[in-house]
Write a protein that holds these residues in place. Sequence first.
Motif, PDB file in Angstrom:
ATOM      1  N   TYR A  24      22.840 -32.619  17.998  1.00  0.00           N
ATOM      2  CA  TYR A  24      23.830 -33.669  17.767  1.00  0.00           C
ATOM      3  C   TYR A  24      23.307 -35.011  18.225  1.00  0.00           C
ATOM      4  N   LEU A  25      23.931 -36.064  17.704  1.00  0.00           N
ATOM      5  CA  LEU A  25      23.661 -37.433  18.125  1.00  0.00           C
ATOM      6  C   LEU A  25      24.868 -37.941  18.910  1.00  0.00           C
ATOM      7  N   MET A  26      24.607 -38.662  19.995  1.00  0.00           N
ATOM      8  CA  MET A  26      25.685 -39.251  20.788  1.00  0.00           C
ATOM      9  C   MET A  26      25.295 -40.661  21.198  1.00  0.00           C
ATOM     10  N   GLU A  27      26.288 -41.401  21.644  1.00  0.00           N
ATOM     11  CA  GLU A  27      26.046 -42.756  22.102  1.00  0.00           C
ATOM     12  C   GLU A  27      25.208 -42.755  23.381  1.00  0.00           C
ATOM     13  N   GLY A  51      18.107 -49.774  14.454  1.00  0.00           N
ATOM     14  CA  GLY A  51      17.953 -50.773  15.491  1.00  0.00           C
ATOM     15  C   GLY A  51      18.815 -50.590  16.718  1.00  0.00           C
ATOM     16  N   ARG A  52      19.731 -49.623  16.719  1.00  0.00           N
ATOM     17  CA  ARG A  52      20.557 -49.399  17.908  1.00  0.00           C
ATOM     18  C   ARG A  52      20.139 -48.079  18.558  1.00  0.00           C
ATOM     19  N   PRO A  53      20.150 -48.026  19.891  1.00  0.00           N
ATOM     20  CA  PRO A  53      19.726 -46.801  20.567  1.00  0.00           C
ATOM     21  C   PRO A  53      20.829 -45.746  20.566  1.00  0.00           C
ATOM     22  N   VAL A  54      20.470 -44.541  20.177  1.00  0.00           N
ATOM     23  CA  VAL A  54      21.362 -43.390  20.260  1.00  0.00           C
ATOM     24  C   VAL A  54      20.580 -42.257  20.923  1.00  0.00           C
ATOM     25  N   VAL A  55      21.264 -41.169  21.198  1.00  0.00           N
ATOM     26  CA  VAL A  55      20.639 -40.040  21.889  1.00  0.00           C
ATOM     27  C   VAL A  55      20.778 -38.783  21.045  1.00  0.00           C
ATOM     28  N   LEU A  56      19.672 -38.067  20.884  1.00  0.00           N
ATOM     29  CA  LEU A  56      19.681 -36.766  20.219  1.00  0.00           C
ATOM     30  C   LEU A  56      19.511 -35.682  21.276  1.00  0.00           C
ATOM     31  N   ARG A  57      20.327 -34.651  21.181  1.00  0.00           N
ATOM     32  CA  ARG A  57      20.251 -33.519  22.110  1.00  0.00           C
ATOM     33  C   ARG A  57      20.101 -32.239  21.292  1.00  0.00           C
ATOM     34  N   ARG A  58      19.099 -31.443  21.661  1.00  0.00           N
ATOM     35  CA  ARG A  58      18.821 -30.197  20.952  1.00  0.00           C
ATOM     36  C   ARG A  58      18.305 -29.168  21.956  1.00  0.00           C
ATOM     37  N   PRO A  59      18.226 -27.890  21.563  1.00  0.00           N
ATOM     38  CA  PRO A  59      17.677 -26.880  22.465  1.00  0.00           C
ATOM     39  C   PRO A  59      16.202 -27.143  22.772  1.00  0.00           C
ATOM     40  N   PRO A  60      15.656 -26.419  23.753  1.00  0.00           N
ATOM     41  CA  PRO A  60      14.245 -26.608  24.103  1.00  0.00           C
ATOM     42  C   PRO A  60      13.315 -26.147  22.989  1.00  0.00           C
ATOM     43  N   GLU A  61      12.035 -26.448  23.164  1.00  0.00           N
ATOM     44  CA  GLU A  61      11.037 -26.067  22.165  1.00  0.00           C
ATOM     45  C   GLU A  61      11.091 -24.573  21.873  1.00  0.00           C
ATOM     46  N   HIS A  62      11.273 -23.775  22.908  1.00  0.00           N
ATOM     47  CA  HIS A  62      11.394 -22.322  22.741  1.00  0.00           C
ATOM     48  C   HIS A  62      12.834 -21.943  23.086  1.00  0.00           C
TER      49      HIS A  62
END
Length: 349
Positions: free
Chosen positions: A101-104, A46-57
């Motif tokens: 990773y996940l960040m606020e 229920g709380r918003p977080v942000v996932l960051r990962r490399p591009p599709e390729h």
Amino acid sequence: MSPVDTVDLDALARWVRAEGIGDEIGEVSALAGGTQNVVLRIELDGRPVVLRRPPEHPRPTSDRTIAREITVLGGLAGTDVPHPGLIAGCTDTSVLGVVFYLMELVDGVNPGEEVTAAQRGDAALRHGQGLAMARALARLGALDPAERGLDVLRKPGSFLAKQVPQWLRHLEGYREFPDWEPGGLPDVELVAGWLEEHRPPDAPPGVMHGDFHLNNVMLARAAPRVAAIVDWEMCTVGDPLLDLGWLMVTWPEEPRSMDVGGPLARLGGLPTRAELVAAYAGAGGREPAHVDWYTALAGFKLGIVLEGTWARASAGQAPPEIGQRLHDHAVGLLALAGRIARGRWSVLD
């Protein structure tokens, strides 16, 4: 493929439960995604977080870059440097196939993309936010890399002595693109020679963002404050005054070298470069006696980096309109560095 579709949500849910940071994955939407990185807004319990990962390729260096960001955000935790809070990182590529990773989620606005009503109506607020950027940069450069576990980013040898030879080699590497014209950038040799002749002595190593400008911060919506410095993929340990030079060479004040700052820059009312330097020094930043030299180095380095897209575009490996735009920026950056080298302009003028 949609950026959302690049993440196996069932696998992510299993990972967050195993890590003890959540139970249920809810709504997912894209914040950004493309050739650089994928950034998703995810509802976690229920709380918003942000996932960051490399591009599709992913590029060959993509996982290493994201792992670097995990290290940096972990090292910044508990400091007074504004940054997105790291929740957890995963370098085990068996989970999602890539490092992530996940960040606020940061409550703020990127000035290169939008402005708030408060920013639009208050020049004093915009001025204060610019000064806040300089002060935040000073706090970053004041960190002890070893104390924060970031000394792993340091490379041996003199940081400053390596710069000009490294970026001249980088520029020479563009010759692999047969239709690239190596004479298309102004004053490369002039600036390179001036930088080598006037290089300051080495200073104690410090934490550098590596790409510090208006488009890489989130500003508070209605306060003279930086909510977060973002995009840490070029962070390293070197000479933090190069970050100050980077801010100078990209700052949306005449003479301008490139288009940075978007709608906030177009509104005006931002501090002058001289005011930024004073704010940086006043907040405990390093002595900016050689700020012109660092500004010229920033223009030299960034110009050569941006020229790479034009070189690839000349070989049909990048969109020509983007290549042309970045080439124009590179020309502006080298031209400004050339003015410094000729003694025709100073940051403090």
